[in-house]
Every structure is written in structure tokens, then in C-alpha cells.
Design an enzyme around this catalytic site. Structure first.
Site: not given
Lengths: 421, 421
Positions: A102, A167
Site C-alpha cells: 500500500d 501498513e
């Protein structure tokens, strides 16, 4: 060990192919909720490589019950985790190579020279959101595995390549991998440390402070109390706490950080009309948590400190500020500098670079805190790319550093997992 | 003068009817662009009363060419002006009774005890957005005219009842009335002065200041420059200018205002991520303009003052702030305290209240500045309601003050326009 030379040669020979692969990875605009494209690409690659691949969508209902859960979403549609396992022959130490796919939003498009997800290569730099944070690091791990496979090396210990989501928003991807039962004897996270080694990672939490004032017409502003003026007082008080907290940090790993565990005020918003005295201001920020420090203790310290505002300005006795903890949170993590895993990775670095690595404590959090605190896995953060690229326009990765890191990770795998002769 | 007693009696006898009418007026949610309902109600009422009624939609193309034009809209659909003229018998002085029907938005609904446009009456108070600013004042003017008509009094001078739009956003309604040719020997604006008399009105302008910083990750915040920290410096600098400017205000009409021409910072916004050092903050505010002061001169003073920021903090040499003038603007206005119109209205007040009125300079702007500066019409602002009600939740008007004001306006009309015996 001639196979180490073979591995290095393989990496050197395939720079162009891997640069193209990194471009493809960066061209996947994998902001939160949009990770499917990159995860399919990674899963396919791992399968072709002969790894056992596990791909699953995060289960909100299950994860949200976990005390370490922290996310801004309430479903994980479009966000799959991928774990590829390369089984060893046995009797070796296992390792997790963890990295998130991400990326944070591209921000102000005007400030980008090229398209944010272009993957443009200029000289030794590859540009695009996520190039540094942390697709470059992820690719370095992948290259290391592929180089070992291609060199015909059979490791004893298992390698778990974890390509996780979320994350940037609190670590639900890594939490999900832990909950799914994945464990190893050590974990390496190639976040952008600029090839420094971080055996300790700072945690962080986000706060929101509500500061109250009293409305009045701007023409008679003396009848009101400006929440903006009061927010200046709060700002100073937070700086004072930061100073106090940092005086207590003596860890030599922080010696090159002027403020080891900063408190950053990242956002301010208040008032709603130019001609009115503003009656509320909201500050949002990030409080660094020292390795080994309890988050609960840090929160209390912050709250108690702001409760003392009334000693400085009696307005706050009448209108106390309100503190809220919200959004993302990263647990701190640490392993001993003399831990075998640290020794191994340091050795790999020295063999390759011919000099000792710079060892520091990280100024930011990673998913390493979760791996250490929840699953008792020793973590070192070590990767290519510079922190000050991450989250900003014109993010890029230095390709030389990326391939250097790949070679060091490959050697780490060999040294840690052991080679079946 | 027995007809003054008749007029007062009429008002006393019709309190209930007019309270109901004010409720109907407040129940019209006449925020900018939504004034049609209230303007139709007013126009019908004026027609029934036998006034000559002129209702027209503001012409954006025509008005926007005017140098005094200031609006946040680019069409005036739904926003009609209404002017009702009660012709006098001749040879009397004419008067404009000017009042705006647009109201500011209701704001945070949670803070309202009743619905914002309820018109609820509790004891002597009538609640609702616009009750004080300034439908109560408008009704006082209307009651004055109706009382005179009902009492069979024939005035010599003309009365022009101006029900205008757009006062809250820069005065296009009154500008349109001036452009349509409406003139009179004096104008009364019953804005909420709490029955004080304002022969001088403060003007005001809105500013926006852009303050720059330098981004960095919050974990290494010392690598950045916080625009929030820098905005605190700018804030102090603006306060300093305010101090300087107010030291120059010696007008005794401002003696009860601790800060005669305040500079208010009404809004702040900056940064976009708790974990990043904010690289921009925007301040918005309102600068008071003294009666008689030139707006251009005041703007220059502000700009020059902020240009000196680099003497305090060299960061501003590298990253100067940017000043923008935007949104609404009110011209200041003033007439002499000994002007005949001031004498007249003061007389009317004293006759009714048996004591002298409080005479002050207004802490805020009205459409009076336009009437004086563009059409050379002497203006006094005098009305019921308290400023600190305006623009806030649970706005209300004191009905006793409103009817007292109506009686004083009626007597002003009689004294100013003259009575045909």
C-alpha cells in the site's frame, strides 16, 4: 563461497529486467483499497517461481476484535495479503521478508514533475509514488529470492515472502499474517533506511487536540476568546513535553537524531468565518514512542501534560482541551544489537560493502513492532531508499542502492537459513 | 403633538399582530440566494399598505462592473430587492429606511435549542436566525410606517422602505438600489446596535495570508519547517499591527471599545497529515477600517507590516507570506454628530425614553458606507437587538426593544419628513 559470487552476478546481469518489473509495480496505483493489481502481479510472480502462494482478503470482523487492530476502514474489499513460502530442506532457520504494497495518496499533483505512478527512469533513479516506500525494498527481497533460486542454491530454512497491505494505516496486513499463523525465526523489513540498519524502531500514535474559545463578532473580538490564540499556547506546551521526553532518551542509536522521539503537529484547523472569533481549533499530530516504551504510558504522559495547561493560562481551567487518540498507530520494536540475526545481516553487509553498516534506531514505525510484540519475531529494518522521499512528490528510488540491498539480502538469506550442500 | 401619542398607542395595541408577523419573517430561511420568500411577503405587505412597490432581481452583469461591487456569487437568481415608496405631500425631507433580509447560515445545528428558523417566542424574546440581524430592525421600520398610516398622519417628505439582499456578502443589494437611482435626504439602518446610535460606522475587509513551511516526515520533523510554528509568528505580528493602528484612533465615539478597529483572525487551516511537517497554513481574517480611513491605505499598511516579518525571523526572507484580499468588504461611513438628521433622531429618542441615547461608532460595517460614499446620503445606524446575538446559535430579539425602536423611528419620520397639517 562461490555461490555468493554467482548470486551477485545474477543480480548484475538482470538489472534491466528488474528495473522493468519495478516500473510495473510502481505503475500499480496501490493506495489503500486498491492493492489488488499489485498483489496479483506479485502472487503470479511467486507462483512462477515455484513458491507456495497464499492469497487472502483481510477479514474485518475477525481482525477488528484484536486489541492491536488499528485501521481507518471497516471493510477490506480489494485488499488481499500475499504470502509466498519457499520451503527449505529442513534444519535451517526460517526468515520472513515482510514489505507493504500500500502507498500513501499522491498528494498535490501539481508538485509532481511526471505522473505520480509513471515509474519513469532517469539515470539511476526510478520515480513514482511508492518507489521508495516501499516497492523498491519489496523488489530487493524478491530479487534476492530469485537470485538464490536461479543460482541453484538449496536453503535449509524456509523463506516467507510477505507482501502485505495496510501498513500506512496501522498494520492490519501484517496483523492478519500473524493471525493466520505465519511465524519465523527472524524478519527483515526493507523499509527505506537508506541502507542503514535499524534494530530498534520508534513507534508512534496519532492524537487530536480540541481547543475551545468563545465566539464573538470580529468587530468586538475583545468580547470573545480566540481558540487560535489558545492553540498557540497548546502548541508551545506540546513542544515543552517533547523536550522533556527527549531529555530522557539516552540510547546511543539515536545519537544522530537531534530529536529522537519527536512530537509533530501535522494539521491545524479552526474557525469558520473571517469576521468571527474562532471558538474551536483542532490540532492533529504524531507522537513518537521510544523503543521499549509503553504506548499507554506515553498517552498518559501527554494527557497529564495538557491537563497542566491551566497552570499557564487560567482559560484552560474553564475550557480544558480534549485529547483524542485516533487513526494509525505503530508499535515500537527492538532487538538486541548482539542478536544473531543482527550479526548475520551485518556480516552480509560487510562482506558486500567492505565496511560496517550504520546502525541506528528508526525515527518512524514499521510493521516490525507488530511482529516483535505480538509474535515474538526478532526484526531488523534495512532497505534502500531515503525516508525523506517517502510520502512526498517526486518520490524516487536509487536503483544502485536497490540492487546492492538485493545482494545483501540474498547473502543474509544464505547465512541465516543455511545452505544444503 | 397628540398624534405621537396615537402612534405609540397603535404600536402598543398591535404587539401581538406584529410579533406574529416577525415570526413569519424569521420562518423564511432567507440565506443568500433564498430571499424570494421573505421579499414576496414584504412586497405584498407594502402593496396592501398602499406603497408604490418596486421589486427587481439584481443584475450581475451590470453590478459587477461597478468598482464598489463585492460578492461571492456570480448570479443573483432568487435574490430580489424590494423598495416601497410612500410619497409625501411635498416640501418635506425624504428618508430611506434600509434593512437587509439576507441572513447568515444557521451554523452548527447542534448548538440551537430550537430549530434555527423556528421564530419561537419565549417571554419577551423571539428566537431564530435573523431575528436580530436584522429582521427585528426591519419590522421596527415597517411598524413605524404602518403606525403613521394607521394614525391618519400625512407626511410631507417621502419614505423609501428598502428591503435589500446581499448585505452579509458585500452589499450588492444596496448597491443595486443606489444604481437604480434611489436617493433621499437621510437614511436610517436599524441594524442591531442595542438601541445605541452610530453616526460613524467602521468598515472592514477580509484577508487571507498564506504561510509556507517545508515538509518532512514527522519522525524527523527537525528536517522540515513547520508552517504552523511560522503561523504563530505571523499571528503575533498581526496583533502588533492591530495595536499600532488602534493607538492612532482617538475618536471619543470609540471610548467604550477596548480595541476600536480590531483585526480578527477568524480561520486557520494547514497541513494534511498528522505524521508530516505541515508546509502551508492559511489564515483568514477581518481588518477593521476606521471611519474616514481609505481601504487602499489600510491594505498597504497590512501588506507592508507583513513584509517586515523577515526582520523577526529570517525564514520569511526565504519564504515570504502571501496576502490576498477576498470575499466581503464593507466601506466605512460617517456623518457629523451635529448633522440635522442626528439631531432629529436623538430628539425622537429623548422624547420617547426621557434620556439621551448612547452615541458610539460602530464596531462593524453596514450598507451605510455604500449609501454615504456612493450616494452622499447621511446615515445613522440605530436598531434593536444585540450585536453579540448576530451570527450565533440561539439568536433572538428582545421584543420590547423592537417596539420601542419602532416608536422612536415613527417619531423620527414625523420630525424629519414633517407633517402636513
Amino acid at each position: 563461497m562461490e555461490y555468493i559470487e554467482t548470486v551477485r552476478q545474477y543480480i548484475e546481469n538482470h538489472r534491466n529486467d528488474y528495473t522493468t518489473l519495478l516500473q510495473e509495480m510502481v505503475q500499480q496505483p496501490s493506495t489503500a483499497g486498491n492493492e489488488r493489481g499489485i498483489q496479483n502481479l506479485i502472487a503470479d510472480r511467486l507462483e512462477q517461481l515455484g513458491l507456495q502462494v497464499d492469497k487472502w482478503q483481510l477479514d474485518y470482523d475477525m481482525l477488528s476484535k484484536h486489541e492491536a487492530f488499528c485501521a481507518s476502514r471497516n471493510d477490506f474489499e480489494g485488499s488481499e495479503n500475499v504470502v509466498g513460502t519457499l520451503k527449505g530442506s529442513g534444519n535451517g532457520r526460517s526468515i520472513i521478508l515482510n514489505g507493504h504494497v500500500d502507498v500513501v495518496p499522491e498528494g498535490d499533483l501539481e508538485q509532481w514533475e511526471d505522473e505520480p505512478f509513471s515509474g519513469t527512469v532517469k539515470g539511476d533513479q526510478l520515480f513514482g509514488r511508492g518507489a521508495t516506500d516501499m516497492k523498491g525494498g519489496n523488489l530487493a527481497s524478491l530479487v534476492a529470492i530469485e537470485a538464490i533460486k536461479a543460482s541453484g542454491i538449496q536453503l535449509k530454512g524456509d523463506i516467507l515472502y510477505q507482501s502485505v497491505v495496510e501498513e500506512e494505516s496501522g498494520g492490519s496486513g501484517t496483523l492478519a499474517a500473524i493471525e493466520r499463523g505465519y511465524r519465523a525465526d527472524a524478519a527483515l523489513i526493507p523499509e527505506p533506511t537508506n541502507m542503514r540498519m535499524f534494530p530498534k524502531q520508534q513507534g508512534s500514535i496519532w492524537f487530536r487536540v480540541f481547543i475551545h474559545g468563545k465566539s464573538a463578532h470580529g468587530g468586538t473580538r475583545y468580547k470573545g476568546v480566540s481558540a487560535i490564540a489558545k492553540s498557540n499556547v497548546v502548541y508551545e506546551q506540546i513542544l515543552f513535553l517533547e523536550k522533556e521526553r527527549n531529555e530522557g532518551v539516552t540510547d546511543p542509536l539515536y545519537k544522530s537524531n537531534p530529536i529522537p522521539i519527536p512530537i509533530n503537529i501535522g494539521r491545524i484547523e479552526g474557525g469558520n468565518w473571517p469576521s468571527s472569533v474562532p471558538d474551536q481549533v483542532v490540532l492533529e499530530g504524531r507522537m513518537g514512542i521510544a523503543p521499549g516504551e509503553s504506548i499507554e504510558k506515553a498517552k498518559k504522559e501527554f494527557e497529564n501534560h495538557l491537563a497542566k495547561l491551566s497552570e499557564i493560562d487560567e482559560w484552560f481551567a474553564k475550557a480544558p482541551v480534549k485529547v483524542e487518540w485516533f487513526g494509525a498507530r505503530w508499535l515500537p520494536g527492538e532487538i538486541d544489537e548482539d542478536h544473531d540475526f543482527m550479526k548475520t545481516i551485518r556480516q552480509a553487509y560487510e562482506n558486500y560493502k567492505g565496511k560496517a553498516p550504520q546502525i541506528e534506531a528508526s525515527p518512524w514505525g514499521t510493521d516490525g513492532g507488530l511482529l516483535t510484540q505480538l509474535a515474538d519475531i526478532p526484526v531488523v529494518v534495512f532497505g534502500p531508499g531515503e525516508t525523506n522521499m517517502a510520502h512526498y512528490p517526486n518520490e524516487y528510488i536509487d536503483l544502485n542502492h536497490m540492487f546492492d540491498t538485493a545482494a545483501i539480502i540474498a547473502e543474509t538469506l544464505i547465512l541465516w537459513c543455511g545452505v544444503e550442500q
